[in-house]
Design a protein around this motif. Structure first.
Motif, PDB file in Angstrom:
ATOM      1  N   ASP A  85      27.233 -29.185  24.835  1.00  0.00           N
ATOM      2  CA  ASP A  85      27.167 -29.053  23.378  1.00  0.00           C
ATOM      3  C   ASP A  85      27.199 -27.627  22.853  1.00  0.00           C
ATOM      4  OD1 ASP A  85      24.623 -28.037  23.893  1.00  0.00           O
ATOM      5  OD2 ASP A  85      23.537 -29.594  22.787  1.00  0.00           O
ATOM      6  N   HIS A  86      27.457 -26.627  23.679  1.00  0.00           N
ATOM      7  CA  HIS A  86      27.479 -25.253  23.171  1.00  0.00           C
ATOM      8  C   HIS A  86      28.616 -25.066  22.161  1.00  0.00           C
ATOM      9  CE1 HIS A  86      25.026 -23.492  26.759  1.00  0.00           C
ATOM     10  NE2 HIS A  86      24.255 -23.953  25.785  1.00  0.00           N
ATOM     11  N   TYR A  87      28.410 -24.126  21.232  1.00  0.00           N
ATOM     12  CA  TYR A  87      29.359 -23.928  20.138  1.00  0.00           C
ATOM     13  C   TYR A  87      30.770 -23.615  20.617  1.00  0.00           C
ATOM     14  CZ  TYR A  87      25.626 -23.793  16.623  1.00  0.00           C
ATOM     15  OH  TYR A  87      24.585 -24.117  15.790  1.00  0.00           O
ATOM     16  N   ASP A  88      30.899 -22.929  21.748  1.00  0.00           N
ATOM     17  CA  ASP A  88      32.232 -22.557  22.217  1.00  0.00           C
ATOM     18  C   ASP A  88      32.933 -23.699  22.950  1.00  0.00           C
ATOM     19  OD1 ASP A  88      30.222 -22.075  24.219  1.00  0.00           O
ATOM     20  OD2 ASP A  88      31.665 -20.923  25.387  1.00  0.00           O
ATOM     21  N   HIS A  89      32.309 -24.885  22.954  1.00  0.00           N
ATOM     22  CA  HIS A  89      32.927 -26.071  23.555  1.00  0.00           C
ATOM     23  C   HIS A  89      32.946 -27.260  22.594  1.00  0.00           C
ATOM     24  CE1 HIS A  89      33.135 -24.531  27.763  1.00  0.00           C
ATOM     25  NE2 HIS A  89      32.257 -23.696  27.247  1.00  0.00           N
ATOM     26  N   LEU A  90      31.882 -27.396  21.832  1.00  0.00           N
ATOM     27  CA  LEU A  90      31.762 -28.495  20.872  1.00  0.00           C
ATOM     28  C   LEU A  90      31.754 -27.894  19.467  1.00  0.00           C
ATOM     29  CD1 LEU A  90      31.281 -31.458  20.135  1.00  0.00           C
ATOM     30  CD2 LEU A  90      28.833 -31.085  20.511  1.00  0.00           C
ATOM     31  N   ASP A  91      32.859 -28.087  18.739  1.00  0.00           N
ATOM     32  CA  ASP A  91      33.057 -27.433  17.452  1.00  0.00           C
ATOM     33  C   ASP A  91      33.160 -28.470  16.341  1.00  0.00           C
ATOM     34  OD1 ASP A  91      33.841 -25.208  15.623  1.00  0.00           O
ATOM     35  OD2 ASP A  91      35.745 -26.290  15.609  1.00  0.00           O
ATOM     36  N   TYR A  92      32.341 -28.302  15.324  1.00  0.00           N
ATOM     37  CA  TYR A  92      32.285 -29.240  14.206  1.00  0.00           C
ATOM     38  C   TYR A  92      33.644 -29.403  13.530  1.00  0.00           C
ATOM     39  CZ  TYR A  92      31.311 -30.834   9.427  1.00  0.00           C
ATOM     40  OH  TYR A  92      31.336 -31.502   8.228  1.00  0.00           O
ATOM     41  N   HIS A  93      34.278 -28.296  13.168  1.00  0.00           N
ATOM     42  CA  HIS A  93      35.528 -28.363  12.424  1.00  0.00           C
ATOM     43  C   HIS A  93      36.643 -29.020  13.241  1.00  0.00           C
ATOM     44  CE1 HIS A  93      33.825 -26.021   9.174  1.00  0.00           C
ATOM     45  NE2 HIS A  93      33.376 -25.157  10.057  1.00  0.00           N
ATOM     46  N   SER A  94      36.652 -28.757  14.544  1.00  0.00           N
ATOM     47  CA  SER A  94      37.674 -29.371  15.395  1.00  0.00           C
ATOM     48  C   SER A  94      37.469 -30.877  15.503  1.00  0.00           C
ATOM     49  CB  SER A  94      37.640 -28.722  16.782  1.00  0.00           C
ATOM     50  OG  SER A  94      37.871 -27.330  16.703  1.00  0.00           O
ATOM     51  N   ILE A  95      36.224 -31.294  15.691  1.00  0.00           N
ATOM     52  CA  ILE A  95      35.937 -32.725  15.795  1.00  0.00           C
ATOM     53  C   ILE A  95      36.282 -33.438  14.490  1.00  0.00           C
ATOM     54  CG2 ILE A  95      34.124 -34.460  16.102  1.00  0.00           C
ATOM     55  CD1 ILE A  95      34.938 -33.030  18.697  1.00  0.00           C
ATOM     56  N   ARG A  96      35.919 -32.834  13.376  1.00  0.00           N
ATOM     57  CA  ARG A  96      36.217 -33.434  12.074  1.00  0.00           C
ATOM     58  C   ARG A  96      37.722 -33.581  11.857  1.00  0.00           C
ATOM     59  NH1 ARG A  96      33.120 -36.186   8.720  1.00  0.00           N
ATOM     60  NH2 ARG A  96      34.184 -35.245   6.927  1.00  0.00           N
ATOM     61  N   ALA A  97      38.484 -32.594  12.304  1.00  0.00           N
ATOM     62  CA  ALA A  97      39.928 -32.638  12.118  1.00  0.00           C
ATOM     63  C   ALA A  97      40.596 -33.667  13.020  1.00  0.00           C
ATOM     64  CB  ALA A  97      40.524 -31.256  12.376  1.00  0.00           C
ATOM     65  N   LEU A  98      40.026 -33.911  14.196  1.00  0.00           N
ATOM     66  CA  LEU A  98      40.662 -34.764  15.190  1.00  0.00           C
ATOM     67  C   LEU A  98      40.171 -36.209  15.192  1.00  0.00           C
ATOM     68  CD1 LEU A  98      40.513 -32.263  18.190  1.00  0.00           C
ATOM     69  CD2 LEU A  98      42.604 -32.993  17.036  1.00  0.00           C
ATOM     70  N   LYS A  99      38.989 -36.459  14.659  1.00  0.00           N
ATOM     71  CA  LYS A  99      38.252 -37.701  14.939  1.00  0.00           C
ATOM     72  C   LYS A  99      39.024 -38.986  14.625  1.00  0.00           C
ATOM     73  CE  LYS A  99      35.743 -37.684  10.524  1.00  0.00           C
ATOM     74  NZ  LYS A  99      36.253 -38.973  10.022  1.00  0.00           N
ATOM     75  N   ASP A 100      39.869 -38.970  13.614  1.00  0.00           N
ATOM     76  CA  ASP A 100      40.576 -40.196  13.248  1.00  0.00           C
ATOM     77  C   ASP A 100      41.862 -40.402  14.037  1.00  0.00           C
ATOM     78  OD1 ASP A 100      38.627 -40.842  11.351  1.00  0.00           O
ATOM     79  OD2 ASP A 100      39.605 -39.635   9.812  1.00  0.00           O
ATOM     80  N   ARG A 101      42.196 -39.441  14.908  1.00  0.00           N
ATOM     81  CA  ARG A 101      43.385 -39.570  15.760  1.00  0.00           C
ATOM     82  C   ARG A 101      43.000 -39.603  17.231  1.00  0.00           C
ATOM     83  NH1 ARG A 101      45.940 -34.730  14.686  1.00  0.00           N
ATOM     84  NH2 ARG A 101      44.350 -34.161  13.182  1.00  0.00           N
ATOM     85  N   VAL A 102      41.766 -40.018  17.517  1.00  0.00           N
ATOM     86  CA  VAL A 102      41.251 -40.095  18.882  1.00  0.00           C
ATOM     87  C   VAL A 102      40.770 -41.515  19.147  1.00  0.00           C
ATOM     88  CG1 VAL A 102      39.471 -39.265  20.489  1.00  0.00           C
ATOM     89  CG2 VAL A 102      40.574 -37.662  18.898  1.00  0.00           C
TER      90      VAL A 102
END
Length: 327
Positions: A121-138
């Protein structure tokens, strides 16, 4: 593994030297500065274009810098640790900005991803903005224990997320994924240290086997993983952001090569470098030392430009010293 207090622990004792003396030396190193800790100008990237349907007959990996990479295997796409933001920290002073002007592919341009796989869960691996952008295409999210709640809070459909302990195996669309040990720690702030698990991953298909170390210090778990799941056609091994003061949780480059041998790897791609400055070493030090050690140990090592695809099983893989052309 937990220690009875709902906190996770490593297989072997692991301490980071964060006493007064070490803290003072880190402050000294930070204030002293080193112009070679980051590139003098933006580093090159290679544009990445996804076909609508991945080739089911080919296994390939595309690295996006640091530890983010896309694995295309047997017609499935798996995206690992998709930290696709400009900075790896909520405090940009520590970590700065990405070395490249842009990513090989922007977050909103990714095609459907069969699964996102997280190591911790470290910031350089788990990123809020990236997850939000990808979540509906995963289609699915595979995460270590304790990380699921964070993704659900960020808007990921709970039905898509499963969390896993070390040595658990998952059958997924014809692939076998195994959540395997790493030697690291977790937490995203002052509080909550080690309340979620950290891990590495095995991905086994009918045509190829791939291993991703996650963040990890060197330890006996690599030999255990190699004995249980090796040999591997490809390994993506942590190689960067190290320091003697925290050598228990991040490998030195020579240990990266040894860990690759421990898991019985064939081709090695060093990751966890090439995007951000999170330690005091020069930005090219990881790849320079890893390639030197690999040559000494007769290990095949690929050094792709960010965005360059490596085809597993091919005799033709990238070996150019592209970073030297910029020094």
């Amino acid at each position: 593994m937990t220690n009875g207090k709902q906190k996770f622990v490593n297989q072997i004792p692991t301490a980071m030297d964060m006493g007064i003396k070490a803290t003072m030396t880190m402050l000294r190193d930070f204030m002293r500065g080193n112009p070679n800790r980051q590139p003098a100008s933006p580093i090159p990237t290679k544009p990445f274009y996804c076909d609508d349907i991945p080739d089911p007959e080919r296994t390939q990996v595309t690295w996006f810098g640091h530890s983010a990479f896309l694995l295309e295997i047997e017609g499935k796409r798996l995206l690992f640790d998709p930290m696709l933001a400009d900075t790896p920290s909520p405090f940009p002073l520590f970590g700065g900005k990405r070395y490249s002007r842009s990513l090989p592919i922007e977050r909103d341009k990714f095609p459907f991803i069969d699964a996102v796989v997280m190591s911790h869960d470290h910031y350089d691996h788990l990123d809020y903005h990236s997850i939000r952008a990808l979540k509906d295409r995963v289609g699915r999210f595979f995460v270590p224990l304790g990380v699921r709640n964070r993704l659900v809070k960020w808007g990921v459909d709970p039905a898509k997320v499963t969390e896993h302990n070390w040595w658990s195996e998952i059958e997924f669309n014809g692939l076998t994924l195994a959540c395997t040990p790493a030697r690291h720690f977790s937490g995203r702030g002052i509080f909550g240290r080690n309340t979620t698990l950290w891990c590495s991953w095995v991905i086994a298909g009918k045509q190829a086997k791939v291993y991703y170390s996650g963040d990890s210090g060197y330890g006996p778990h690599f030999q255990e993983i190699g004995d249980q799941y090796g040999p591997f056609d490809l390994t993506l091994m942590e190689c960067g952001q190290y320091d003697e003061r925290w050598s228990g949780v991040h490998m030195m480059p020579e240990q990266t090569v040894q860990a690759h041998l421990d898991v019985k790897g064939s081709l090695l791609i060093p990751v966890h470098w090439g995007a951000f400055t999170l330690a005091f070493h020069e930005w090219t030090d990881p790849v320079e030392r890893a390639t030197k050690a690999a040559k000494a140990r007769q290990v095949r090592i690929a050094t792709p430009v960010i965005g360059e695809t490596v085809v597993v099983g091919s005799c033709d893989y990238p070996t150019a010293d592209w970073w030297k052309q910029r020094m």
